[in-house]
Scaffold this motif. Structure first.
Motif, short mmCIF file in Angstrom:
data_model
loop_
_atom_site.label_atom_id
_atom_site.label_comp_id
_atom_site.label_asym_id
_atom_site.label_seq_id
_atom_site.Cartn_x
_atom_site.Cartn_y
_atom_site.Cartn_z
N GLN A 58 0.84 -1.21 0.00
CA GLN A 58 0.00 0.00 0.00
C GLN A 58 0.87 1.25 0.00
O GLN A 58 0.56 2.24 -0.67
CB GLN A 58 -0.91 -0.01 1.24
CG GLN A 58 -1.88 1.16 1.31
CD GLN A 58 -2.94 1.10 0.23
OE1 GLN A 58 -3.20 0.04 -0.32
NE2 GLN A 58 -3.52 2.24 -0.08
N GLU A 563 -11.83 -1.57 -4.07
CA GLU A 563 -10.72 -1.26 -3.20
C GLU A 563 -10.64 -2.23 -2.03
O GLU A 563 -9.55 -2.71 -1.67
CB GLU A 563 -10.86 0.17 -2.68
CG GLU A 563 -9.66 0.65 -1.89
CD GLU A 563 -9.85 2.06 -1.35
OE1 GLU A 563 -10.70 2.23 -0.46
OE2 GLU A 563 -9.15 2.97 -1.82
N ARG A 567 -7.57 -5.00 -1.11
CA ARG A 567 -6.91 -5.08 0.19
C ARG A 567 -6.95 -6.49 0.74
O ARG A 567 -6.00 -6.95 1.39
CB ARG A 567 -7.59 -4.12 1.16
CG ARG A 567 -7.33 -2.64 0.85
CD ARG A 567 -8.06 -1.76 1.83
NE ARG A 567 -7.85 -0.35 1.54
CZ ARG A 567 -8.46 0.64 2.18
NH1 ARG A 567 -9.32 0.37 3.16
NH2 ARG A 567 -8.21 1.90 1.84
N THR A 570 -4.25 -8.66 -1.05
CA THR A 570 -2.83 -8.40 -0.79
C THR A 570 -2.40 -8.93 0.55
O THR A 570 -3.10 -9.03 1.49
CB THR A 570 -2.57 -6.89 -0.84
OG1 THR A 570 -3.47 -6.22 0.07
CG2 THR A 570 -2.78 -6.37 -2.23
#
Length: 570
Positions: A58, A563, A567, A570
């Motif tokens: 990020q 989004e 997240r 990841t």
């Protein structure tokens, strides 16, 4: 033996093996293996997200996003600088170079005169700089420069909108706007000369710096120089000869040879000002019909300028303007000294700060008095108890309000509101034409005008509180202008500024859907999807049938879902 004689090991001259051919083939095979190996590495790196195309974290994603935005900002800045240089015309050494020996000319009292006309200005050049020259002599900016034209083109590809009182609701495309004159005048590094300005200056601004023994004469109906900024000069003489104010509206007479006549002279409007810093021996005069009307002198050291910390005495700003029937020089307050009281973009003096504080106090007292009649006191049995304080009739309350606004009469307020409406209408035209930067300037000018209204302190206090509650009663609906300016910032990619204007519009009037909507669009553009959804949901609550708001809300929800999924992966 047959197996040993393969086609690769072909014979060379006189039955010998061709080793050069072997070396070439071996080299080709090695190259092919290296290429295959490299492709396999790239494929593996891509699968792991290590190929540089995708962020590995990020933090890296944020850094890449910042770098991309910085690159865009750099390109925009370079484009702006290129465009700015494209409109600037610099004329150096008109009377001779600065380092020239002019002793002979001084002794002979020779006064050379140079005239600046349209022929001296390059195509498309509108910002004029006279620089690096030494007299004695005179430079005349002729009235011929007033015939220079600048056009604001109309963008016919824009679709008209239908929102009431909004910048996007124009159904008819306006004609191109034509401005006449030079945009701005700069005088830099001039010595022992007189500069006469007879032409129209569209912005009404002249900047003077590093000049010595210079006289500036602004004269004639066309010569509008409402604001002058002088820095680091010595022996500067500024003269206004029947020159118009920045708010002057020319009056044309029946005799066509007479041309326009001045109805408001320089100094008769409070925005006519001369700002100066580090100027020694400044003289300012106004002339009417050839006679001196007002006269004053100033010197930054005699006015009390002193070095404070890292700031030199030459950095202390002063302003000379007409107060009453005199030319007065006052010190300009630093931003931190204004006690968070503002009067638009114009710098403030201590006198103006006291006047604004007094107005705010009067308004607060009047509002407190008016609220007394709205509060009812009851006893324990629920019976209303009469207030011993003297009750006021409606007429008496109106008298209180009249007293509060005594510093600005009804006619003055109406004049200010009319000027604001005019600036807003021009801003809407510029927006419709696709000239968003020009529209921002015009909307800002409208808001600066609104800052002169008596309700400005209440508006500033409301915005400063950041509290979204009931709509604030205003003498002029600033939230409409803020919403329109927010739309311009969105068009230019200035999302933070768009968010600020949209938020301020919502604070002033939460029921004005365009302000809330543009706040949501700005948040969406900044990647703050959850906040964008909240704002757009509020807008949809005000206008449930608005398809544009509904689509924006759905898009924000999709982006938030994407989004969140990224997240999780990841």
């Amino acid at each position: 033996m047959t197996m040993a004689t393969s086609t690769a090991a072909k014979k060379g001259v006189a039955g010998r093996i061709d080793y050069d051919s072997w070396e070439k083939r071996a080299s080709d095979l090695t190259k092919e293996l290296d290429e295959e190996d490299e492709k396999e590495k790239e494929a593996a790196a891509s699968a792991l997200g290590l190929d540089g195309k995708h962020a590995r974290s990020q933090a890296e994603a944020e850094e890449k996003s910042k770098a991309k935005e910085m690159q865009k900002a750099k390109k925009r800045l370079e484009a702006y600088e290129k465009r700015e240089l494209g409109v600037m015309e610099t004329i150096p050494s008109l009377l001779g170079p600065v380092d020239a020996d002019n002793t002979a000319r001084v002794e002979e009292k020779h006064q050379e005169i140079k005239y600046v006309t349209r022929d001296c200005i390059g195509a498309g050049k509108r910002v004029l700089t006279i620089a690096d020259t030494k007299g004695p002599g005179k430079i005349v900016l002729t009235q011929d420069l007033s015939n220079l034209e600048s056009r604001t083109a109309t963008n016919t590809s824009l679709k008209p909108k239908s929102y009431d009182d909004d910048a996007e609701n124009k159904e008819e495309m306006p004609d191109a706007t034509v401005h006449r004159g030079i945009v701005k005048l700069n005088l830099r590094n001039l010595h022992q000369c007189t500069v006469v300005v007879k032409c129209k200056i569209i912005t009404g601004t002249i900047e003077i710096s590093h000049c010595e023994d210079v006289t500036l004469m602004v004269e004639g109906d066309d010569a509008t120089a409402a604001t002058i900024q002088a820095d680091l000069c010595t022996n500067l003489d500024i003269q206004y000869h029947d020159a118009p104010s920045g708010k002057n509206v020319p009056l044309r007479v029946r005799d066509t040879n007479s041309g326009p006549t001045t109805t408001l002279f320089w100094g008769e409007d409070k925005n006519d000002r001369i700002y100066h810093a580090g100027v020694s021996n400044l003289r300012v005069r106004t002339f009417r019909d050839g006679f001196v009307d007002l006269d004053t002198t100033s010197d930054y050291l005699k006015n009390g300028a002193k070095a404070i910390g890292n700031a030199a005495a030459e950095e202390v700003q002063f302003v000379t303007s007409v107060i009453g029937d005199r030319l007065i020089t006052e010190r300009v307050l630093k931003p931190g000294d204004s006690k968070e009281i503002k009067q638009g973009a114009r710098p403030m003096t201590e006198r103006e700060l006291r006047e604004l504080e007094k107005k705010k106090s009067q308004i607060d007292e009047a509002l407190d008095e008016k609220l007394k009649g709205m509060i009812q006191i009851k006893d324990k049995n629920g019976v209303a108890v009469e207030n011993d304080a003297e009750t006021k009739t409606v007429e008496e309350e109106e008298e209180i309000i009249e007293e509060v606004y005594a510093s600005a009469t009804k006619e003055e307020i109406e004049a200010i509101v009319s000027s604001i409406e005019n600036q807003k209408a021009k801003g809407n035209e510029a927006f419709t034409a696709g000239e968003y930067a020009q529209a921002i300037l015009l909307y800002t000018m409208a808001l600066d005008e609104a800052a002169q209204l008596p309700d400005a302190p209440n508006v500033a206090e409301k915005i400063g509180s950041s509290e979204v509650s009931e709509p604030l009663q205003q003498l002029f609906p600033r939230h409409v202008v803020l919403s329109n300016r927010s739309a311009c910032f969105l068009k230019l990619g200035h999302h933070e500024k768009a968010l600020k204007d949209g938020s301020d519009a919502e604070i002033l009037n939460p029921t004005y859907v365009k302000g809330v909507f543009r706040k949501g669009l700005a948040l969406h553009a900044m990647g703050r999807y959850r906040e964008a959804i909240d704002a757009l949901a509020k807008a949809q609550k005000v206008e449930p049938k608005n398809k544009q708001i509904k689509q924006a809300l759905q898009f924000a929800e999709v982006r938030l879902h994407q989004e969140m999924r990224k997240r999780m992966e990841t």
